[in-house]
Motif scaffolding. Sequence first.
Motif, PDB file in Angstrom:
ATOM      1  N   UNK A   1     -19.410   9.176 -10.462  1.00  0.00           N
ATOM      2  CA  UNK A   1     -19.131  10.019 -11.625  1.00  0.00           C
ATOM      3  C   UNK A   1     -17.664   9.889 -12.013  1.00  0.00           C
ATOM      4  N   UNK A   2     -17.391  10.098 -13.288  1.00  0.00           N
ATOM      5  CA  UNK A   2     -16.018  10.035 -13.774  1.00  0.00           C
ATOM      6  C   UNK A   2     -15.169  11.149 -13.170  1.00  0.00           C
ATOM      7  N   UNK A   3     -15.792  12.301 -12.918  1.00  0.00           N
ATOM      8  CA  UNK A   3     -15.035  13.403 -12.306  1.00  0.00           C
ATOM      9  C   UNK A   3     -14.607  13.048 -10.883  1.00  0.00           C
ATOM     10  N   UNK A   4     -15.426  12.306 -10.159  1.00  0.00           N
ATOM     11  CA  UNK A   4     -15.074  11.879  -8.808  1.00  0.00           C
ATOM     12  C   UNK A   4     -13.903  10.896  -8.846  1.00  0.00           C
ATOM     13  N   UNK A   5     -13.904  10.020  -9.844  1.00  0.00           N
ATOM     14  CA  UNK A   5     -12.789   9.086 -10.009  1.00  0.00           C
ATOM     15  C   UNK A   5     -11.492   9.839 -10.307  1.00  0.00           C
ATOM     16  N   UNK A   6     -11.557  10.793 -11.225  1.00  0.00           N
ATOM     17  CA  UNK A   6     -10.368  11.577 -11.575  1.00  0.00           C
ATOM     18  C   UNK A   6      -9.864  12.372 -10.368  1.00  0.00           C
ATOM     19  N   UNK A   7     -10.796  12.954  -9.613  1.00  0.00           N
ATOM     20  CA  UNK A   7     -10.442  13.734  -8.426  1.00  0.00           C
ATOM     21  C   UNK A   7      -9.716  12.870  -7.397  1.00  0.00           C
ATOM     22  N   UNK A   8     -10.232  11.677  -7.131  1.00  0.00           N
ATOM     23  CA  UNK A   8      -9.624  10.778  -6.145  1.00  0.00           C
ATOM     24  C   UNK A   8      -8.227  10.341  -6.598  1.00  0.00           C
ATOM     25  N   UNK A   9      -8.076  10.037  -7.875  1.00  0.00           N
ATOM     26  CA  UNK A   9      -6.766   9.640  -8.392  1.00  0.00           C
ATOM     27  C   UNK A   9      -5.774  10.790  -8.328  1.00  0.00           C
ATOM     28  N   UNK A  10      -6.215  11.970  -8.699  1.00  0.00           N
ATOM     29  CA  UNK A  10      -5.337  13.138  -8.687  1.00  0.00           C
ATOM     30  C   UNK A  10      -4.875  13.459  -7.269  1.00  0.00           C
ATOM     31  N   UNK A  11      -5.780  13.394  -6.308  1.00  0.00           N
ATOM     32  CA  UNK A  11      -5.416  13.640  -4.909  1.00  0.00           C
ATOM     33  C   UNK A  11      -4.362  12.652  -4.440  1.00  0.00           C
ATOM     34  N   UNK A  12      -4.567  11.374  -4.727  1.00  0.00           N
ATOM     35  CA  UNK A  12      -3.615  10.355  -4.287  1.00  0.00           C
ATOM     36  C   UNK A  12      -2.258  10.560  -4.943  1.00  0.00           C
ATOM     37  N   UNK A  13      -2.252  10.767  -6.242  1.00  0.00           N
ATOM     38  CA  UNK A  13      -0.987  10.913  -6.964  1.00  0.00           C
ATOM     39  C   UNK A  13      -0.239  12.151  -6.481  1.00  0.00           C
ATOM     40  N   UNK A  14      -0.929  13.254  -6.290  1.00  0.00           N
ATOM     41  CA  UNK A  14      -0.275  14.485  -5.826  1.00  0.00           C
ATOM     42  C   UNK A  14       0.303  14.336  -4.420  1.00  0.00           C
ATOM     43  N   UNK A  15      -0.408  13.647  -3.531  1.00  0.00           N
ATOM     44  CA  UNK A  15       0.036  13.530  -2.143  1.00  0.00           C
ATOM     45  C   UNK A  15       1.055  12.423  -1.938  1.00  0.00           C
ATOM     46  N   UNK A  16       0.779  11.239  -2.463  1.00  0.00           N
ATOM     47  CA  UNK A  16       1.577  10.073  -2.121  1.00  0.00           C
ATOM     48  C   UNK A  16       2.689   9.757  -3.114  1.00  0.00           C
ATOM     49  N   UNK A  17       2.421   9.867  -4.385  1.00  0.00           N
ATOM     50  CA  UNK A  17       3.429   9.481  -5.372  1.00  0.00           C
ATOM     51  C   UNK A  17       4.589  10.464  -5.367  1.00  0.00           C
ATOM     52  N   UNK A  18       4.319  11.751  -5.206  1.00  0.00           N
ATOM     53  CA  UNK A  18       5.424  12.704  -5.134  1.00  0.00           C
ATOM     54  C   UNK A  18       6.239  12.475  -3.868  1.00  0.00           C
ATOM     55  N   UNK A  19       5.595  12.049  -2.755  1.00  0.00           N
ATOM     56  CA  UNK A  19       6.323  11.725  -1.531  1.00  0.00           C
ATOM     57  C   UNK A  19       7.225  10.528  -1.752  1.00  0.00           C
ATOM     58  N   UNK A  20       6.736   9.516  -2.485  1.00  0.00           N
ATOM     59  CA  UNK A  20       7.557   8.346  -2.769  1.00  0.00           C
ATOM     60  C   UNK A  20       8.767   8.732  -3.613  1.00  0.00           C
ATOM     61  N   UNK A  21       8.572   9.585  -4.588  1.00  0.00           N
ATOM     62  CA  UNK A  21       9.691  10.000  -5.438  1.00  0.00           C
ATOM     63  C   UNK A  21      10.709  10.808  -4.631  1.00  0.00           C
ATOM     64  N   UNK A  22      10.240  11.675  -3.732  1.00  0.00           N
ATOM     65  CA  UNK A  22      11.155  12.450  -2.896  1.00  0.00           C
ATOM     66  C   UNK A  22      11.959  11.527  -2.003  1.00  0.00           C
ATOM     67  N   UNK A  23      11.324  10.511  -1.453  1.00  0.00           N
ATOM     68  CA  UNK A  23      12.009   9.562  -0.590  1.00  0.00           C
ATOM     69  C   UNK A  23      13.038   8.729  -1.330  1.00  0.00           C
ATOM     70  N   UNK A  24      12.801   8.443  -2.588  1.00  0.00           N
ATOM     71  CA  UNK A  24      13.743   7.660  -3.373  1.00  0.00           C
ATOM     72  C   UNK A  24      15.000   8.454  -3.694  1.00  0.00           C
ATOM     73  N   UNK A  25      14.863   9.779  -3.780  1.00  0.00           N
ATOM     74  CA  UNK A  25      16.007  10.603  -4.143  1.00  0.00           C
ATOM     75  C   UNK A  25      17.003  10.762  -3.003  1.00  0.00           C
ATOM     76  N   UNK A  26      16.563  10.651  -1.758  1.00  0.00           N
ATOM     77  CA  UNK A  26      17.455  10.849  -0.609  1.00  0.00           C
ATOM     78  C   UNK A  26      18.281   9.636  -0.336  1.00  0.00           C
TER      79      UNK A  26
END
Length: 104
Positions: free
Chosen positions: A79-104
């Motif tokens: 389902x498209x909702x499952x795709x959106x859910x998986x992308x949102x989970x990854x972006x919220x968990x990993x991409x924000x961590x990458x951005x935090x790591x780049x700032x230090x």
Amino acid sequence: MSNQNFLPQVGQLVRIVQGRDSGQFALVVKILDERFVVLADGDKRKFDRPKKKNIHHLEFFDYVSPEVQNSIMETGRVTNSKLRFALLNFVNEHVTDLKKGELN
């Protein structure tokens, strides 16, 4: 991640590096051959109208969504909702961590 001798997996998360959609995230929903995969994100690219992409134009992450992978393996679709859910989970968990790591 090197694309040499690399086989993408269904449900794997990628970032599009080249093309109109560059910078966007998507999930592999089908592997056509050793060079091309089919991507969808559940929003702009729905499962019913996915995008065919060359693997050399993608950045692969070591994250495979188990929900998406299981759904495609069991029923042949997701389902498209499952795709959106998986992308949102990854972006919220990993991409924000990458951005935090780049700032230090």
